[in-house]
Design an enzyme around this catalytic site. Structure first.
Site, PDB file in Angstrom:
ATOM      1  N   LYS A  79       0.857  -1.189   0.000  1.00  0.00           N
ATOM      2  CA  LYS A  79       0.000   0.000   0.000  1.00  0.00           C
ATOM      3  C   LYS A  79       0.892   1.238   0.000  1.00  0.00           C
ATOM      4  O   LYS A  79       1.935   1.262   0.673  1.00  0.00           O
ATOM      5  CB  LYS A  79      -0.896  -0.013   1.239  1.00  0.00           C
ATOM      6  CG  LYS A  79      -1.962   1.076   1.263  1.00  0.00           C
ATOM      7  CD  LYS A  79      -2.908   0.892   2.447  1.00  0.00           C
ATOM      8  CE  LYS A  79      -3.975   1.969   2.519  1.00  0.00           C
ATOM      9  NZ  LYS A  79      -4.919   1.768   3.638  1.00  0.00           N
ATOM     10  N   SER A 154      -9.789   1.821   2.521  1.00  0.00           N
ATOM     11  CA  SER A 154      -8.875   2.533   1.656  1.00  0.00           C
ATOM     12  C   SER A 154      -7.800   1.669   1.001  1.00  0.00           C
ATOM     13  O   SER A 154      -7.145   2.112   0.065  1.00  0.00           O
ATOM     14  CB  SER A 154      -8.187   3.638   2.463  1.00  0.00           C
ATOM     15  OG  SER A 154      -7.388   3.086   3.487  1.00  0.00           O
ATOM     16  N   SER A 178     -10.049  -0.458   6.757  1.00  0.00           N
ATOM     17  CA  SER A 178      -9.454  -0.369   5.422  1.00  0.00           C
ATOM     18  C   SER A 178      -8.764  -1.616   4.904  1.00  0.00           C
ATOM     19  O   SER A 178      -8.385  -1.658   3.732  1.00  0.00           O
ATOM     20  CB  SER A 178      -8.474   0.794   5.359  1.00  0.00           C
ATOM     21  OG  SER A 178      -9.188   1.982   5.188  1.00  0.00           O
TER      22      SER A 178
END
Ligand code: GLN
Length: 496
Positions: A79, A154, A178
Site C-alpha cells: 500500500k 482505503s 481499510s
C-alpha cells in the site's frame, strides 16, 4: 501452470523446490499486472525494473541457502502509505508527489528480510481516508469482479491487486476497516491484528491510535504466514508490544469444536443488506456444523461508534497531516508570496476534498471550547466501546459480523454523500477503537456476482482464535470461494 493463480505459499514451495525461480514468478505477475492495469488500476507505482533486480537477488540468496522462509522469492504489493527507501511513496496524494523516502517501513523490512520481493505500490484513498479508493489523486481503482464497482477502501489497490491475480499477496493498513472492508468487496482475505502487533514505523500516519498494518492474500494460510513474518516488537514504535505469541501459523487448525461464537443482534438488524445477511447466516451455520456454539447477543453502543471514530480519527489526522507544508516533502505550489502564502497554497492545491474535510473537522474538535464537548467525549465513548467488547469476550471466543452493510457499490455512488459513506464503516470501526484483531474471509457472492465477506473479531491478542475460525470455515466450504476467485483470475487473463 498459471503462476498467477497459485497461492503465495504454493509459489514459495515451488521456488524452494526449484520448480520455479523467483524472477520467473515475478515476470509472470508483472505481465499479469501490465495486462490488467488498464481495467483495474491497482498500482500507483509498478516497479518493473527494480522488481526484476530484486527477484534475481532473492533467487541468488535462495540458491545459496541463506533465504529459506515460506515466502522467499514471492512478490508482494505494498500500500502506498508504507515508506520504501528510494521508491515513490505518495499516499495517493498530490502533496506527496515526488516524495522519495530515505528509509523503509519496518513491516516491509521484515518481509524483505524473509525474502518477499517488493513489486510496487498500490493505490488507496488519499491518506487512507475513504472507503472506495476513489479519493486517490492518481485515479480510481476498479473492482476486478466488476469494473463498474469500487474495490472498497482505503486499501482498495492492494485488495484489487490480489483479487485480479496481479500480486500473490499484499500489505494494507486499517484505521477503521481499510483492510477488512475492501477484502470483503474483492473476495480476498485480510487481517487487521491487535493494535501494537505490527510496527507502525514507516507507515505514514492517519489516526495513530487506530492504525495497524496487516496482510491481504488469497486465503487464510497465506495471510497468516505473512502476518507472522511482519509481527514483532520494534523499539522505533513506542506503541509496539513485545508479544511472545506471534507464532500465528500454529493456529491454522480446522477445528472450532466447542468454540463460542457471538452474533451481535445490533449488527444484523436494520441497514444490513438482505443478501449479505443471508450469506453470513449460512456461514454461521457452517461453523455450527463444525462444532462451534453460535449465540446471538446485544453488543450495545453501536450507534455511537461512527461519531466517536470520526471525531478521534479526524483529530489525529489534523495533527499528523500538519507536517505536509511544502517544505519537507513532495509537492510545493509554483508561485507564492512569502512563507504563509506558500503553506496555504501548497496545502490548498496538494490535498483533496475528503482530506481537507477531515483536517477541518479535526482542527475544530480539538479547538478550545470544543475539545471537551467533542474530543474528550469521543474518548469516553471509545472506553465504553472497549468495555462492551470486554463483556462480550467474557462469553465468546469470537464475534461473527459482516465486514460491510452491502457489497461493493457502483463507482461514483459514495462520494456524493460522505455521511452515508461514513455509515458504511459501522461494522469495522469499533474494532479499531477497541484495538482488537479482525479478519475478513470470503463467504459468498450476491445476485450480481459481487463478493461478500465474513468478519471474525477476537479479543485483544486472540488472533489465534479468529484464525482457527476463519481457517475452519475455509476448509469446511472446500475453499469454494477461494477457488471461485482463482477461476475469475484465469477468466480475467483470457479477456485481457
Ligand atoms: N473508511 C474509514 C475512514 O475513512 C476507514 C479508513 C481506514 O481504515 N483507513 O476513515
Amino acid at each position: 501452470m498459471d503462476i498467477t493463480a497459485q497461492t503465495a505459499l504454493e509459489l514459495g514451495r515451488k521456488i524452494k523446490a526449484k520448480e520455479l525461480s523467483a524472477p520467473e514468478v515475478m515476470e509472470a505477475f508483472l505481465a499479469k499486472a501490465e495486462s490488467m492495469e488498464e481495467r483495474v488500476h491497482s498500482f500507483v507505482t509498478l516497479d518493473r525494473e527494480g522488481a526484476m533486480e530484486r527477484a534475481k537477488k532473492a533467487q541468488k540468496a535462495i540458491g545459496a541457502g541463506t533465504l529459506q522462509g515460506p515466502l522467499a522469492g514471492v512478490p508482494v504489493a505494498l500500500k502506498d502509505n508504507l515508506c520504501t527507501e528510494g521508491m515513490a511513496t505518495t499516499c495517493s496524494s498530490r502533496i506527496l508527489d515526488g516524495f522519495l523516502p530515505s528509509y523503509t517501513a519496518e513491516a516491509v523490512k521484515k518481509l524483505e528480510a524473509a525474502g518477499a520481493v517488493n513489486m510496487g505500490k498500490t493505490n488507496m484513498d488519499e491518506f487512507a481516508m475513504g472507503s472506495t479508493t476513489e479519493t486517490s489523486w492518481y485515479g480510481v481503482t476498479r473492482n476486478p469482479w466488476n469494473p463498474d464497482h469500487v474495490p472498497g477502501g482505503s486499501s482498495g489497490g492492494s485488495c484489487a491487486a490480489v483479487a485480479a491475480g496481479e500480486a500473490p499477496f499484499a500489505l494494507g493498513s486499517d484505521t477503521g476497516g481499510s483492510i477488512r472492508q475492501p477484502s470483503s468487496f474483492c473476495g480476498v482475505t485480510g487481517i487487521k491484528p491487535t493494535y501494537g502487533t505490527v510496527s507502525r514505523y514507516g507507515l505514514i500516519a492517519y489516526g495513530s491510535s487506530l492504525d495497524q498494518i496487516g496482510p491481504i492474500a488469497k486465503d487464510v494460510a497465506d495471510c497468516v504466514t505473512a502476518l507472522e513474518l511482519i509481527s514483532g516488537h520494534d523499539e522505533k514504535d513506542s506503541t509496539s508490544i513485545a508479544r511472545t505469541d506471534t507464532d500465528f501459523t500454529g493456529a491454522l487448525q480446522a477445528d472450532v469444536k466447542g468454540m463460542r461464537i457471538g452474533l451481535p443482534r445490533d449488527y444484523f438488524g436494520e441497514g444490513l443488506d438482505g443478501e449479505v445477511k443471508e450469506a453470513l447466516m449460512e456461514a454461521a451455520a457452517v461453523l455450527e456444523k463444525e462444532g462451534a456454539v453460535i449465540e446471538e447477543f446485544d453488543l450495545g453502543l453501536v450507534k455511537y461508534a461512527i461519531p466517536a471514530y470520526y471525531v478521534i480519527a479526524s483529530a489525529e489526522a489534523s495533527s499528523n497531516l500538519a507536517r505536509f507544508d511544502g517544505v519537507k516533502y513532495g509537492y510545493r505550489t509554483e508561485t507564492y508570496e512569502g512563507l504563509h502564502n506558500m503553506y496555504k497554497k501548497t496545502r490548498s492545491e496538494g490535498f483533496g476534498e475528503e482530506v481537507k474535510r477531515r483536517i477541518m473537522l479535526g482542527s475544530f474538535v480539538l479547538s478550545s471550547g470544543y475539545y471537551d464537548a467533542y474530543y474528550l467525549k469521543a474518548l469516553r465513548v471509545k472506553a465504553l466501546i472497549k468495555q462492551a467488547f470486554d463483556r462480550a469476550f467474557e462469553k465468546y471466543d469470537m464475534i461473527l459480523a459482516p465486514a460491510a452493510p452491502t457489497t461493493a457499490p457502483k463507482l461514483g455512488e459514495s462520494l456524493s454523500d460522505p455521511l452515508k459513506m461514513y455509515l458504511g464503516d459501522i461494522y469495522t470501526i469499533s474494532v479499531n477503537l477497541a484495538g482488537l484483531p479482525g479478519i475478513s474471509v470470503p463467504a459468498g457472492r450476491d445476485g450480481k456476482g459481487l463478493p461478500i465477506g465474513m468478519q471474525l473479531i477476537g479479543d485483544c491478542f486472540q488472533e489465534k482464535k479468529i484464525i482457527r475460525g476463519a481457517y475452519a470455515f475455509e476448509c469446511a466450504t472446500g475453499k469454494q470461494w477461494t477457488a471461485d476467485y482463482q477461476r475469475k483470475q484465469t477468466a480475467g487473463k483470457e479477456e485481457a
